[in-house]
Scaffold this active site. Structure first.
Site, PDB file in Angstrom:
ATOM      1  N   ASN A   1     -42.769  45.881 -50.411  1.00 25.47           N
ATOM      2  CA  ASN A   1     -42.400  44.537 -49.995  1.00 25.47           C
ATOM      3  C   ASN A   1     -42.015  44.560 -48.515  1.00 25.47           C
ATOM      4  OD1 ASN A   1     -40.781  42.187 -49.441  1.00 25.47           O
ATOM      5  ND2 ASN A   1     -40.585  41.878 -51.641  1.00 25.47           N
TER       6      ASN A   1
ATOM      7  N   HIS B   1     -41.029  42.186 -46.573  1.00 22.12           N
ATOM      8  CA  HIS B   1     -39.806  41.434 -46.263  1.00 22.12           C
ATOM      9  C   HIS B   1     -38.571  42.322 -46.459  1.00 22.12           C
ATOM     10  CE1 HIS B   1     -41.892  37.629 -45.799  1.00 22.12           C
ATOM     11  NE2 HIS B   1     -42.499  37.839 -46.960  1.00 22.12           N
ATOM     12  N   LYS B   2     -38.545  43.055 -47.566  1.00 16.25           N
ATOM     13  CA  LYS B   2     -37.422  43.966 -47.813  1.00 16.25           C
ATOM     14  C   LYS B   2     -37.376  45.055 -46.748  1.00 16.25           C
ATOM     15  CE  LYS B   2     -37.185  43.594 -52.870  1.00 16.25           C
ATOM     16  NZ  LYS B   2     -37.276  44.383 -54.117  1.00 16.25           N
TER      17      LYS B   2
ATOM     18  N   ASP C   1     -33.754  47.084 -56.725  1.00 15.78           N
ATOM     19  CA  ASP C   1     -34.246  46.020 -57.573  1.00 15.78           C
ATOM     20  C   ASP C   1     -33.250  44.886 -57.446  1.00 15.78           C
ATOM     21  OD1 ASP C   1     -36.406  45.183 -59.267  1.00 15.78           O
ATOM     22  OD2 ASP C   1     -34.977  45.112 -60.917  1.00 15.78           O
TER      23      ASP C   1
ATOM     24  N   PHE D   1     -37.780  34.847 -48.738  1.00 13.77           N
ATOM     25  CA  PHE D   1     -38.830  34.961 -49.749  1.00 13.77           C
ATOM     26  C   PHE D   1     -38.206  34.790 -51.124  1.00 13.77           C
ATOM     27  CE2 PHE D   1     -37.087  39.105 -48.941  1.00 13.77           C
ATOM     28  CZ  PHE D   1     -37.045  39.749 -50.157  1.00 13.77           C
TER      29      PHE D   1
ATOM     30  N   ASP E   1     -35.128  32.309 -52.254  1.00 10.51           N
ATOM     31  CA  ASP E   1     -34.309  31.922 -51.092  1.00 10.51           C
ATOM     32  C   ASP E   1     -34.324  30.416 -50.796  1.00 10.51           C
ATOM     33  OD1 ASP E   1     -33.683  34.590 -50.855  1.00 10.51           O
ATOM     34  OD2 ASP E   1     -34.683  34.896 -48.923  1.00 10.51           O
TER      35      ASP E   1
ATOM     36  N   HIS F   1     -26.946  39.663 -50.745  1.00  6.52           N
ATOM     37  CA  HIS F   1     -26.738  40.659 -51.791  1.00  6.52           C
ATOM     38  C   HIS F   1     -27.335  42.001 -51.383  1.00  6.52           C
ATOM     39  CE1 HIS F   1     -30.250  38.160 -52.119  1.00  6.52           C
ATOM     40  NE2 HIS F   1     -30.904  39.136 -52.718  1.00  6.52           N
TER      41      HIS F   1
END
Length: 194
Positions: free
Chosen positions: A9, A11-12, A68, A148, A151, A176
């Protein structure tokens, strides 16, 4: 210190890279030659995080971390939770997931929810876990173009904006993932100084 972030991912990857300092070299799954889809068959967020990290450690013997994340909605008894990414089924689709969530909450007054992230770090074969939670509520229509997943419909406690309306910097101060990551980075810095 070299670490692999067990995710595809982007974005992560951006969020995590922005929070790590120069003491860490972040490798991607592609960098270590991992082209397999990481397993996510556990029934909990912590379990999926652990499973992904253990897969990379077992098959590539690289110190790594995996995360996760799930959105847990009070009125839906914690759903979509561990199934957040596939809430509307396959293939994974953020827009359909949000649409399903809003349909499930149609007419529901209690819209409290929280995001939960668990990072599992495997450092030279030893496992550690770090959790971050942010509370908020689900609005009735998506707002914002950043971020994403869920959100655009999640407004954190104490704010008027959705996570998708915030800049990456603003989101990284409160999210988070940022909270779990801060715990892990603090731990890694301590280990790195030994």
């Amino acid at each position: 210190m070299e670490l692999c972030f067990a995710t595809n991912n982007l974005h992560k990857l951006e969020e995590v890279t922005a929070r790590l300092d120069d003491a860490f070299t972040l490798k991607t799954l592609q960098d270590i030659g991992c082209t397999e889809t990481l397993p996510e068959t556990q029934t909990t967020i912590a379990g999926n995080s652990r499973q992904k990290a253990e897969f990379v450690w077992t098959h590539y013997a690289v110190s790594c971390f995996a995360d996760d994340t799930g959105l847990e909605v009070d009125a839906l008894h914690g759903e979509p939770g561990v199934n957040s990414a596939f809430y509307a089924g396959l293939p994974r689709d953020n827009t359909r997931n949000v649409q399903k969530l809003l349909a499930e909450l149609n007419g529901v007054a209690d819209r409290r929810a929280h995001f939960r992230t668990v990072f599992t770090l495997i450092l030279h074969g030893v496992e550690y876990q770090f959790e971050g939670i942010i509370g908020g509520h689900i609005i009735t229509e998506p707002r914002g173009t950043g971020g994403f997943g869920y959100d655009p419909v999640f407004v954190p406690d104490g704010f008027d904006q959705t996570l998708a309306e915030m800049t990456m910097e603003q989101k990284n101060q409160i999210s988070h993932r940022a909270r779990a990551l801060d715990k892990m980075v603090e731990f890694l810095q301590t280990v790195n100084q030994r």
